[in-house]
Design a protein around this motif. Structure first.
Motif, mmCIF file in Angstrom:
data_model
loop_
_atom_site.group_PDB
_atom_site.id
_atom_site.type_symbol
_atom_site.label_atom_id
_atom_site.label_comp_id
_atom_site.label_asym_id
_atom_site.label_seq_id
_atom_site.Cartn_x
_atom_site.Cartn_y
_atom_site.Cartn_z
ATOM 1 N N GLN A 46 0.866 -1.159 0.000
ATOM 2 C CA GLN A 46 0.000 0.000 0.000
ATOM 3 C C GLN A 46 0.905 1.211 0.000
ATOM 4 O OE1 GLN A 46 -2.644 -0.250 3.298
ATOM 5 N NE2 GLN A 46 -4.358 0.357 2.043
ATOM 6 N N LEU A 47 0.623 2.165 -0.873
ATOM 7 C CA LEU A 47 1.467 3.363 -0.989
ATOM 8 C C LEU A 47 2.933 2.954 -1.123
ATOM 9 C CD1 LEU A 47 -0.061 5.637 1.830
ATOM 10 C CD2 LEU A 47 -1.073 4.932 -0.320
ATOM 11 N N GLY A 48 3.177 1.861 -1.829
ATOM 12 C CA GLY A 48 4.547 1.448 -2.082
ATOM 13 C C GLY A 48 5.222 0.702 -0.943
ATOM 14 N N ALA A 49 4.540 0.562 0.184
ATOM 15 C CA ALA A 49 5.157 -0.114 1.333
ATOM 16 C C ALA A 49 4.415 -1.405 1.654
ATOM 17 C CB ALA A 49 5.151 0.809 2.550
ATOM 18 N N ALA A 50 5.165 -2.426 1.985
ATOM 19 C CA ALA A 50 4.551 -3.708 2.301
ATOM 20 C C ALA A 50 3.912 -3.679 3.692
ATOM 21 C CB ALA A 50 5.605 -4.807 2.239
ATOM 22 N N PHE A 51 2.794 -4.355 3.837
ATOM 23 C CA PHE A 51 2.179 -4.526 5.159
ATOM 24 C C PHE A 51 1.716 -5.968 5.258
ATOM 25 C CE2 PHE A 51 -2.338 -5.041 4.265
ATOM 26 C CZ PHE A 51 -2.415 -4.596 2.951
ATOM 27 N N GLU A 52 1.601 -6.434 6.495
ATOM 28 C CA GLU A 52 1.208 -7.825 6.703
ATOM 29 C C GLU A 52 -0.149 -7.927 7.357
ATOM 30 O OE1 GLU A 52 4.430 -9.653 8.787
ATOM 31 O OE2 GLU A 52 5.682 -9.657 6.997
ATOM 32 N N THR A 85 -5.371 -6.900 9.808
ATOM 33 C CA THR A 85 -4.148 -6.252 9.321
ATOM 34 C C THR A 85 -3.651 -5.228 10.342
ATOM 35 O OG1 THR A 85 -5.287 -4.461 8.159
ATOM 36 C CG2 THR A 85 -4.930 -6.484 6.912
ATOM 37 N N SER A 86 -4.080 -5.394 11.589
ATOM 38 C CA SER A 86 -3.704 -4.472 12.668
ATOM 39 C C SER A 86 -4.140 -3.042 12.366
ATOM 40 C CB SER A 86 -2.198 -4.484 12.921
ATOM 41 O OG SER A 86 -1.753 -5.787 13.113
ATOM 42 N N ASN A 87 -5.221 -2.909 11.620
ATOM 43 C CA ASN A 87 -5.741 -1.579 11.329
ATOM 44 C C ASN A 87 -7.240 -1.729 11.055
ATOM 45 O OD1 ASN A 87 -6.677 0.688 9.674
ATOM 46 N ND2 ASN A 87 -4.554 1.357 9.731
ATOM 47 N N ARG A 90 -8.658 -0.353 7.765
ATOM 48 C CA ARG A 90 -8.304 -1.144 6.585
ATOM 49 C C ARG A 90 -9.083 -2.461 6.576
ATOM 50 N NH1 ARG A 90 -2.267 -1.294 5.822
ATOM 51 N NH2 ARG A 90 -2.337 -2.421 7.780
ATOM 52 N N GLN A 176 -1.395 2.460 -6.070
ATOM 53 C CA GLN A 176 -1.345 2.735 -4.630
ATOM 54 C C GLN A 176 -1.554 1.475 -3.787
ATOM 55 O OE1 GLN A 176 -0.400 5.790 -3.438
ATOM 56 N NE2 GLN A 176 -0.125 6.241 -5.594
ATOM 57 N N SER B 49 0.643 9.375 0.098
ATOM 58 C CA SER B 49 1.996 8.951 -0.314
ATOM 59 C C SER B 49 2.933 10.142 -0.407
ATOM 60 C CB SER B 49 1.964 8.302 -1.698
ATOM 61 O OG SER B 49 1.408 7.041 -1.638
ATOM 62 N N THR B 124 11.415 1.535 1.885
ATOM 63 C CA THR B 124 10.432 1.567 2.956
ATOM 64 C C THR B 124 11.137 1.703 4.293
ATOM 65 O OG1 THR B 124 8.959 0.192 1.655
ATOM 66 C CG2 THR B 124 8.511 0.307 4.003
ATOM 67 N N GLN B 133 -3.622 0.198 17.778
ATOM 68 C CA GLN B 133 -4.702 1.110 17.395
ATOM 69 C C GLN B 133 -4.798 2.322 18.336
ATOM 70 O OE1 GLN B 133 -6.638 0.394 14.646
ATOM 71 N NE2 GLN B 133 -7.937 2.200 14.818
#
Lengths: 192, 184
Positions: A46-52, A85-87, A90, A176, B49, B124, B133
């Motif tokens: 997302q926005l070029g950055a990896a998330f888990e 996704t800890s959000n 999202r 994105q 971004s 990154t 949160q």
């Protein structure tokens, strides 16, 4: 021997049904997933950055024997709403109609069609993966370790989310929210 | 134009830092407020971004700027009263602190939201904290409050420069402008 097996079949069928298994005993072994030690994780960008993230709830029907790959099969049903996704924002997006549309398609399904051994302890599963209303064939390479009645499998496969219609309308744009999503499975199972 | 500042005039490096960062801070600030009002969509993500990438650029530059600043002399404040000179020092210190605090709270809140920061898609940044949160919501509020502090201090900084130029008629503004080194 053949006679005896035939006689025993109804007994086995009843026994396995009582134990909660479907079908009669097969040559390949039935395995029960240890939910606390098993994970279905994924990495998106997302926005070029990896998330888990991960899907916390899934059911797996595993019949597998290294010496009977033809008789082996795995079917996994993944509860889309269990995504984490800890959000929170999202997560609620992911289940919404633009993405997985969990209200309409609450589960994703992974059903193997064949297995092959590519090296000792290394296998490949060819499977149909169904997300939303799209089914596509994927190949999941995985490492497998069986010790006694315990098995540990680990594998990763990268899919394109847009192949499955995950990301509708403006979200088909992958600048994105990246197209490639790597799914990682870590399964621990017991042979009862 | 001299590279380094003296006790009486700003050098080229400091002037460049000042104006490039002024432009950056105004851009990041404007984007921040703009993106906040956009509905969730591609456009919002694109602006987020840019906001993150430019914000990290501010952080990188302010680190270099502070290193540069402590390694060269700084011209004296030109206020006539001591209280004025103290206020100027405090204001500048505040601006420096904010140039650190804004990107750092932004980066940390992105980490807490499990939204890692990519810098122009080139690399990154590592997450500073694990996803959380509650922490995210606290930091979002802090980031937002600090954005008002930025608006306030930059506003005072701007007005003070004009006051020195038009009221006191001293070299405060002129000596920061590009071009000839202004001695005073």
């Amino acid at each position: 021997m053949f006679q005896m097996k035939r006689k025993m079949l109804p007994v086995l069928a009843i026994a396995t049904t009582i134990a909660g298994f479907s079908g009669a005993a097969l040559a390949a072994d039935q395995w029960v997933v240890e939910a606390n030690d098993s994970e279905i994780e994924f990495t998106g960008t997302q926005l070029g950055a990896a998330f888990e993230g991960k899907f916390e709830s899934f059911e797996a029907d595993i019949v597998f024997s290294p010496d009977d790959l033809a008789g082996s099969s795995v079917e996994v049903l993944i509860d889309i709403a269990s995504v984490n996704t800890s959000n929170g924002d999202r997560d609620s997006q992911i289940v919404s109609p633009d993405w997985f549309d969990a209200a309409q398609w609450p589960t994703a399904k992974f059903a193997t069609k064949s297995f092959s051994e590519i090296a000792p302890g290394k296998y490949e599963a060819v499977a149909d993966l169904t997300i939303r209303d799209v089914t596509r064939e994927v190949t999941l390479p995985f490492d497998l370790e069986i010790e006694g009645n315990k098995a540990e499998a680990e594998g990763t496969v990268t899919i394109n989310r847009t192949d499955f219609g995950v990301g509708q309308g403006q979200w088909q744009d992958t600048s994105q929210v990246g197209d490639a999503v790597t799914i990682k499975i870590e399964i621990e199972a017991m042979r009862p | 134009m001299t590279i380094r500042s003296t006790k009486h005039a700003f050098g080229a490096v400091t002037k460049t830092f000042h104006w490039v960062m002024a432009l950056l801070v105004i851009s990041v600030f404007s984007i921040g407020w703009y993106m906040d009002f956009l509905p969730l969509g591609m456009e919002k993500l694109e602006w987020i971004s840019r906001h993150k990438s430019l914000g990290i650029t501010v952080l990188a530059l302010v680190i270099l700027r502070v290193i540069w600043r402590v390694s060269e002399p700084s011209p004296h404040e030109l206020g006539k009263l001591q209280i004025e000179r103290l206020a100027a020092k405090a204001g500048h210190l505040g601006l420096y602190l904010l140039m650190f605090a804004m990107p750092l709270t932004g980066w940390t809140m992105s980490s807490a939201a499990n939204f890692p920061v990519s810098v122009f898609g080139m690399f990154t940044l590592p997450n500073l904290v694990s996803p959380n949160q509650e922490l995210f919501e606290t930091l979002r509020t802090v980031h937002w409050l600090l954005s008002w502090a930025v608006a306030g201090l930059v506003g005072v900084h701007f007005l003070a420069a004009l006051k020195h130029h038009f009221w006191d008629r001293d070299a405060t503004l002129r000596r920061m402008l590009p071009g000839k080194l202004e001695e005073n």
